[in-house]
Design a protein around this motif. Structure first.
Motif, PDB file in Angstrom:
ATOM      1  N   LYS A 134      23.041  -1.434  20.152  1.00  0.00           N
ATOM      2  CA  LYS A 134      22.449  -0.285  20.827  1.00  0.00           C
ATOM      3  C   LYS A 134      21.353   0.351  19.979  1.00  0.00           C
ATOM      4  CE  LYS A 134      26.455   0.862  23.708  1.00  0.00           C
ATOM      5  NZ  LYS A 134      27.508   1.858  24.004  1.00  0.00           N
ATOM      6  N   SER A 135      21.533   0.324  18.680  1.00  0.00           N
ATOM      7  CA  SER A 135      20.497   0.841  17.790  1.00  0.00           C
ATOM      8  C   SER A 135      19.216   0.029  17.933  1.00  0.00           C
ATOM      9  CB  SER A 135      20.988   0.827  16.345  1.00  0.00           C
ATOM     10  OG  SER A 135      19.970   1.259  15.468  1.00  0.00           O
ATOM     11  N   ARG A 136      19.363  -1.288  17.974  1.00  0.00           N
ATOM     12  CA  ARG A 136      18.177  -2.139  18.130  1.00  0.00           C
ATOM     13  C   ARG A 136      17.519  -1.901  19.494  1.00  0.00           C
ATOM     14  NH1 ARG A 136      21.789  -5.803  15.492  1.00  0.00           N
ATOM     15  NH2 ARG A 136      22.413  -6.690  17.504  1.00  0.00           N
ATOM     16  N   LYS A 137      18.326  -1.769  20.548  1.00  0.00           N
ATOM     17  CA  LYS A 137      17.769  -1.540  21.887  1.00  0.00           C
ATOM     18  C   LYS A 137      17.059  -0.186  21.949  1.00  0.00           C
ATOM     19  CE  LYS A 137      19.045  -1.256  26.786  1.00  0.00           C
ATOM     20  NZ  LYS A 137      17.797  -1.932  27.209  1.00  0.00           N
ATOM     21  N   LEU A 138      17.650   0.826  21.318  1.00  0.00           N
ATOM     22  CA  LEU A 138      17.033   2.148  21.283  1.00  0.00           C
ATOM     23  C   LEU A 138      15.641   2.069  20.656  1.00  0.00           C
ATOM     24  CD1 LEU A 138      17.136   5.265  21.557  1.00  0.00           C
ATOM     25  CD2 LEU A 138      18.326   5.323  19.346  1.00  0.00           C
ATOM     26  N   VAL A 169      12.449   2.877  22.908  1.00  0.00           N
ATOM     27  CA  VAL A 169      11.912   4.220  22.673  1.00  0.00           C
ATOM     28  C   VAL A 169      10.949   4.268  21.491  1.00  0.00           C
ATOM     29  CG1 VAL A 169      12.488   6.649  22.287  1.00  0.00           C
ATOM     30  CG2 VAL A 169      14.011   5.219  23.659  1.00  0.00           C
ATOM     31  N   GLY A 170      11.363   3.714  20.362  1.00  0.00           N
ATOM     32  CA  GLY A 170      10.497   3.774  19.194  1.00  0.00           C
ATOM     33  C   GLY A 170      11.283   3.614  17.910  1.00  0.00           C
ATOM     34  N   PRO A 171      10.585   3.648  16.764  1.00  0.00           N
ATOM     35  CA  PRO A 171      11.245   3.435  15.476  1.00  0.00           C
ATOM     36  C   PRO A 171      12.232   4.544  15.136  1.00  0.00           C
ATOM     37  CG  PRO A 171       8.971   4.143  15.175  1.00  0.00           C
ATOM     38  CD  PRO A 171       9.136   3.859  16.622  1.00  0.00           C
ATOM     39  N   VAL A 184      19.042  11.912  12.874  1.00  0.00           N
ATOM     40  CA  VAL A 184      18.427  10.644  13.252  1.00  0.00           C
ATOM     41  C   VAL A 184      17.315  10.950  14.252  1.00  0.00           C
ATOM     42  CG1 VAL A 184      18.762   8.518  14.558  1.00  0.00           C
ATOM     43  CG2 VAL A 184      20.392   9.154  12.780  1.00  0.00           C
ATOM     44  N   HIS A 185      16.121  10.448  13.968  1.00  0.00           N
ATOM     45  CA  HIS A 185      14.962  10.625  14.841  1.00  0.00           C
ATOM     46  C   HIS A 185      14.563   9.270  15.412  1.00  0.00           C
ATOM     47  CE1 HIS A 185      13.955  14.723  13.220  1.00  0.00           C
ATOM     48  NE2 HIS A 185      14.651  14.242  12.198  1.00  0.00           N
ATOM     49  N   VAL A 186      14.129   9.282  16.639  1.00  0.00           N
ATOM     50  CA  VAL A 186      13.572   8.074  17.256  1.00  0.00           C
ATOM     51  C   VAL A 186      12.195   8.415  17.794  1.00  0.00           C
ATOM     52  CG1 VAL A 186      13.839   6.356  19.067  1.00  0.00           C
ATOM     53  CG2 VAL A 186      15.829   7.127  17.790  1.00  0.00           C
ATOM     54  N   ASP A 187      11.226   7.663  17.357  1.00  0.00           N
ATOM     55  CA  ASP A 187       9.829   7.903  17.739  1.00  0.00           C
ATOM     56  C   ASP A 187       9.434   9.352  17.443  1.00  0.00           C
ATOM     57  OD1 ASP A 187       7.363   7.020  18.693  1.00  0.00           O
ATOM     58  OD2 ASP A 187       7.777   7.703  20.731  1.00  0.00           O
ATOM     59  N   GLY A 188       9.964   9.890  16.331  1.00  0.00           N
ATOM     60  CA  GLY A 188       9.618  11.234  15.890  1.00  0.00           C
ATOM     61  C   GLY A 188      10.435  12.347  16.492  1.00  0.00           C
ATOM     62  N   ALA A 189      11.279  12.056  17.479  1.00  0.00           N
ATOM     63  CA  ALA A 189      12.073  13.090  18.141  1.00  0.00           C
ATOM     64  C   ALA A 189      13.531  12.999  17.686  1.00  0.00           C
ATOM     65  CB  ALA A 189      12.003  12.928  19.654  1.00  0.00           C
ATOM     66  N   PRO A 190      14.195  14.134  17.413  1.00  0.00           N
ATOM     67  CA  PRO A 190      15.604  14.097  17.006  1.00  0.00           C
ATOM     68  C   PRO A 190      16.494  13.671  18.171  1.00  0.00           C
ATOM     69  CG  PRO A 190      14.913  16.358  17.357  1.00  0.00           C
ATOM     70  CD  PRO A 190      13.670  15.512  17.478  1.00  0.00           C
ATOM     71  N   VAL A 191      17.463  12.787  17.895  1.00  0.00           N
ATOM     72  CA  VAL A 191      18.373  12.329  18.948  1.00  0.00           C
ATOM     73  C   VAL A 191      19.839  12.552  18.595  1.00  0.00           C
ATOM     74  CG1 VAL A 191      16.740  10.610  19.802  1.00  0.00           C
ATOM     75  CG2 VAL A 191      18.407   9.953  18.065  1.00  0.00           C
ATOM     76  N   ALA A 192      20.149  12.708  17.314  1.00  0.00           N
ATOM     77  CA  ALA A 192      21.542  12.942  16.903  1.00  0.00           C
ATOM     78  C   ALA A 192      21.530  13.535  15.507  1.00  0.00           C
ATOM     79  CB  ALA A 192      22.349  11.651  16.925  1.00  0.00           C
ATOM     80  N   GLY A 193      22.601  14.240  15.186  1.00  0.00           N
ATOM     81  CA  GLY A 193      22.655  14.845  13.867  1.00  0.00           C
ATOM     82  C   GLY A 193      24.030  15.361  13.528  1.00  0.00           C
ATOM     83  N   HIS A 194      24.101  15.942  12.358  1.00  0.00           N
ATOM     84  CA  HIS A 194      25.381  16.439  11.866  1.00  0.00           C
ATOM     85  C   HIS A 194      25.117  17.485  10.787  1.00  0.00           C
ATOM     86  CE1 HIS A 194      28.500  16.352   8.657  1.00  0.00           C
ATOM     87  NE2 HIS A 194      29.285  16.521   9.701  1.00  0.00           N
ATOM     88  N   LYS A 225      23.278   6.736  26.674  1.00  0.00           N
ATOM     89  CA  LYS A 225      23.579   5.318  26.912  1.00  0.00           C
ATOM     90  C   LYS A 225      23.430   4.461  25.659  1.00  0.00           C
ATOM     91  CE  LYS A 225      18.936   3.997  28.547  1.00  0.00           C
ATOM     92  NZ  LYS A 225      18.176   3.428  29.695  1.00  0.00           N
ATOM     93  N   PHE A 226      22.744   5.010  24.640  1.00  0.00           N
ATOM     94  CA  PHE A 226      22.564   4.256  23.402  1.00  0.00           C
ATOM     95  C   PHE A 226      23.635   4.601  22.353  1.00  0.00           C
ATOM     96  CE2 PHE A 226      18.252   4.783  25.184  1.00  0.00           C
ATOM     97  CZ  PHE A 226      17.898   3.444  25.345  1.00  0.00           C
ATOM     98  N   SER A 227      24.582   5.457  22.687  1.00  0.00           N
ATOM     99  CA  SER A 227      25.611   5.917  21.734  1.00  0.00           C
ATOM    100  C   SER A 227      24.971   6.454  20.454  1.00  0.00           C
ATOM    101  CB  SER A 227      26.579   4.786  21.390  1.00  0.00           C
ATOM    102  OG  SER A 227      27.249   4.332  22.527  1.00  0.00           O
ATOM    103  N   PRO A 228      24.094   7.461  20.557  1.00  0.00           N
ATOM    104  CA  PRO A 228      23.410   7.961  19.364  1.00  0.00           C
ATOM    105  C   PRO A 228      24.355   8.576  18.339  1.00  0.00           C
ATOM    106  CG  PRO A 228      23.030   9.414  21.235  1.00  0.00           C
ATOM    107  CD  PRO A 228      23.683   8.187  21.771  1.00  0.00           C
ATOM    108  N   GLY A 229      25.512   9.091  18.815  1.00  0.00           N
ATOM    109  CA  GLY A 229      26.466   9.648  17.871  1.00  0.00           C
ATOM    110  C   GLY A 229      27.007   8.602  16.918  1.00  0.00           C
ATOM    111  N   LEU A 230      27.334   7.417  17.443  1.00  0.00           N
ATOM    112  CA  LEU A 230      27.837   6.342  16.586  1.00  0.00           C
ATOM    113  C   LEU A 230      26.726   5.797  15.684  1.00  0.00           C
ATOM    114  CD1 LEU A 230      30.174   4.376  19.023  1.00  0.00           C
ATOM    115  CD2 LEU A 230      30.839   5.757  17.053  1.00  0.00           C
TER     116      LEU A 230
END
Length: 732
Positions: free
Chosen positions: A160-164, A168-170, A230-240, A262-267
């Motif tokens: 899911k990380s690779r698909k994200l 979406v982006g790096p 964790v940021h994807v394409d510069g935008a925050p998607v998950a954190g702690h 759908k990408f399970s960003p928490g995991l």
């Protein structure tokens, strides 16, 4: 052995250094919730926080951080938020737990995550493993462990990380950032999660937000707040956001943006966070048992049997509380309390006594600030506070949803603020607003009543400007959270539960709002006079004596003879519609409405002096001592067939009055008066029948008319006097 109590801010550098040394000397204490920095920071925000410093032979051998709540109930620091609690002590120290609890002025100490090996353990408790991610053998060893034990989840998370990243982006992981902007995003996600899952929003409580912000700003080698995103394409998607010692990071507040669910960003974030700590730091797993990777230690729980646990993450079974007289079971107050008067400074154990009920010497606004976590202003009356709140948060001409069953002056305050009263249908169970019968899109704001202490369905009004009238409900909670913390503002009364005759407290969530409202208050206040203040305090004292000595009947007769009661038409003051219309034309403005708003309290906007403030503090301090009698009365009255159905859902709440719904109410009132029980707080007829020209009528008024015409509110403190009469009444 010598035990002294101090506030955390009074700990000197030698004490903090010794505390830290004791913590680092024992792996059981390697948890940031047991660090001195955590207790000191909480102590800056919560006055009830204390530390018992234990000395033996001139050497510091232990530090016991705790919170002291009313009725001598002790709880861990920031109770309900932490997963490690207890006494940090030298391994060879012999500490008598009973002597420690007595020296702290406690009758009982509740815990739910006590670390292993504590001298505080009661005779009966339950042990639970505390799951961790153990990275002491390195990241590679941990990933091999995952493949062997959670291979499917591990592989799907990587996929899911690779698909994200493809879709979406790096991906970028920022570990241990101190930028407050990502923190705001994280807390917003967490608030959304709480609301989706029906849990209490911790970040609606101001002191918790401030605690997290202060901990993020705390960065030392031995203790720090850790924010990673964790940021994807510069935008925050998950954190702690969590806390760390030198070697352990504790999971605390994880969350993610549901747009990427759908990408399970928490995991994905969880793995990234674990990898960031691969240099040897251990990560206790914040999921508490879901796929645990190791055991950090053992946690013990102790609570009074028969009471519900705190819920949420980290609830770990049940046990018995530690009691100063031995390990016997006791009940406990579940709400947020007022700070108990403390004996601070460097005193020996022989100088300490169990704290009295309530708050002695603590001003009412400080007591309510401790209960709500809000900015609080002391007022000459709660009705003045309501006007200030309505003027600040609402604009003239806006539509305010309100119950038709409330005090006369409430309607006039709404009109004085220039608002349009929209009368709501009420629930037959509680007499409060029935949200299921209201189209909230047609109103701009909501005013709750919490009639007789029964809570309004406050969570149904999310998204609206919400002003809470908590005059009847200063001790009522919803899911463990005090009323008065759900809206932008809340107004408490010092004449209801405390019985101080007059006075109120306005609680505001926002500091800027509190500053602005205080300026408005100063413009509306009238100067006070010592003679009038003496008379007011003396009258209230006489009323309390009359209640205690069963002199209610002659006291009421004297009040009527002296003309101390406002002229009324039935249970409402005379409307004088033509004059009221003239006053309404001048709204928003309070002075034109004085003839109506001041009913039964002509000094409602008169400044109070030291005597009144002293008396109010004294009366607030007595509320907790009265609580057991009030609760017992609620349960006794709830057994009557005429009790309102909503009471049966609130048997653990110290209601201001218990509403019964009876036939021949006037006859019952006269019979109760003969037995020394005064009846008041009758709001009949409903507003839309009382003042039809000044309100938008309810679309479904029947329940309100039935309630207003039949409700008999009974003071549960004097239930024993009332029951012989009440048992003979016929339910409506």
């Amino acid at each position: 052995m010598r035990i002294t109590l101090v506030q955390p801010r009074d700990l000197g550098q030698p004490e903090v250094t010794r505390w830290r040394a004791l913590q680092e000397a024992d792996a059981a204490f390697d948890n940031p919730f047991l660090s001195p920095e955590f207790t000191i920071t909480v102590g800056e925000l919560r006055e009830q926080t204390r530390v018992a410093v234990v000395e033996d032979g001139g050497e510091l051998v232990g530090f016991f951080p705790f919170e002291r709540h009313p009725l001598g109930i002790g709880k861990p620091v920031a109770a309900g938020l932490t997963d490690a609690q207890g006494l940090v002590h030298a391994k060879d120290a012999e500490i008598d737990p009973q002597a420690l609890i007595r020296a702290c002025g406690l009758s009982v100490f509740e815990f739910d995550h006590l670390v292993a090996g504590q001298p505080l353990l009661a005779e009966r408790h339950t042990l639970y493993p505390s799951p961790i991610i153990d990275l002491s053998d390195g990241w590679a060893a941990y990933t091999e462990f995952l493949k062997a034990n959670s291979g499917k989840t591990y592989k799907s998370t990587l996929a899911k990380s690779r698909k994200l990243q493809r879709d979406v982006g790096p991906l970028r992981h920022d570990y241990a950032t101190t930028d407050p902007e990502p923190l705001r995003a994280l807390l917003g996600w967490k608030t959304d999660q709480y609301r989706r899952t029906g849990r209490t929003d911790r970040f609606a409580i101001r002191w918790i937000v401030e605690l997290v912000e202060r901990l993020l700003a705390t960065q030392t080698e031995s203790f720090a707040g850790v924010l990673d995103m964790v940021h994807v394409d510069g935008a925050p998607v998950a954190g702690h956001f969590g806390l760390r010692t030198r070697t352990t990071l504790v999971g605390w507040f994880p969350a993610y943006d549901t747009a990427y669910a759908k990408f399970s960003p928490g995991l994905i974030h969880h793995l990234a966070m674990a990898e960031a700590g691969r240099l040897g730091r251990r990560h206790p797993d914040d999921r508490h048992g879901q796929g645990r990777q190791g055991v950090q230690g053992e946690a013990q729980d102790g609570r009074a049997p028969g009471r519900r646990g705190t819920g949420g993450q980290g609830q770990r079974g049940r046990g018995r509380p530690l009691d100063a007289q031995g390990p016997r079971a006791q009940g406990a107050w579940r709400g947020h309390g007022q700070p108990v008067a403390a004996q601070d400074g460097r005193q020996g154990a022989e100088d300490l006594r169990p704290a009295p009920h309530g708050v002695v010497g603590v001003s009412p606004e400080r007591a309510f600030a401790a209960r709500t976590g809000c900015h609080c202003l002391l007022l000459p009356s709660n009705r003045l506070g309501l006007y200030l709140a309505l003027r600040h948060f609402c604009s003239p001409g806006q539509r305010l949803l309100m119950s038709p069953i409330s005090a006369d002056e409430i309607l006039f305050l709404v009109l004085a603020a220039g608002l349009r009263p929209v009368i709501a249908p009420v629930s037959r169970r509680t007499g409060n607003i029935d949200p299921s019968l209201v189209d909230l899109s047609t109103v701009d704001a909501v005013l709750t009543t919490n009639l007789y202490g029964l809570p309004d369905d406050v969570e149904a009004f999310a998204g609206k400007v919400l002003i809470e009238d908590v005059a009847h409900a200063m001790e009522t909670t919803v899911a463990g959270r005090p009323l008065g913390t759900f809206g932008q503002a809340a107004v408490f009364s010092l004449s209801k539960h405390p019985g101080a005759g007059s006075g109120g407290v306005l609680a505001l969530q926002d500091a800027a709002a509190a500053k602005a409202v205080k300026q408005d208050l100063e413009r509306l206040l009238r100067p006070g006079a010592l003679r009038a203040e003496l008379l007011s305090v003396a009258t209230s004292m006489a009323r309390q004596v009359a209640l205690r000595l069963d002199l209610v009947r002659p006291a009421l007769a004297l009040a009527r003879l002296l003309g101390m009661e406002e002229e009324r038409e039935g249970y409402r003051i005379k409307l004088r519609a033509a004059e009221l219309a003239a006053a309404t034309a001048q709204a928003p403005s309070l002075p034109p409405f004085d003839p109506w708003v001041r009913a039964d309290l002509h000094s409602y906007r008169t400044a109070k002096g030291p005597l009144a403030r002293w008396y109010q503090s004294r009366r607030v301090a007595k509320v907790e001592g009265e609580r057991p009698r009030r609760l017992q009365g609620v349960r006794s009255l709830a057994a009557l067939p005429s009790v309102a159905e909503g009471v049966l859902d609130q048997l653990d709440q110290p209601l201001f009055r218990v509403p019964l719904l009876v036939k021949e109410r006037d006859r019952a009132i006269a019979a109760l008066e003969r037995r020394g029980v005064a009846t008041g707080y009758l709001y009949d007829p409903p507003y839309d029948d009382y003042a039809p020209s000044f309100t938008q009528p309810s679309p479904s008024p029947s329940a309100a008319r039935w309630w207003a015409g039949h409700v008999l509110p009974v003071d549960p403190v004097y239930a024993h006097r009332a029951l012989p009469v009440l048992k003979e009444l016929t339910p409506a």
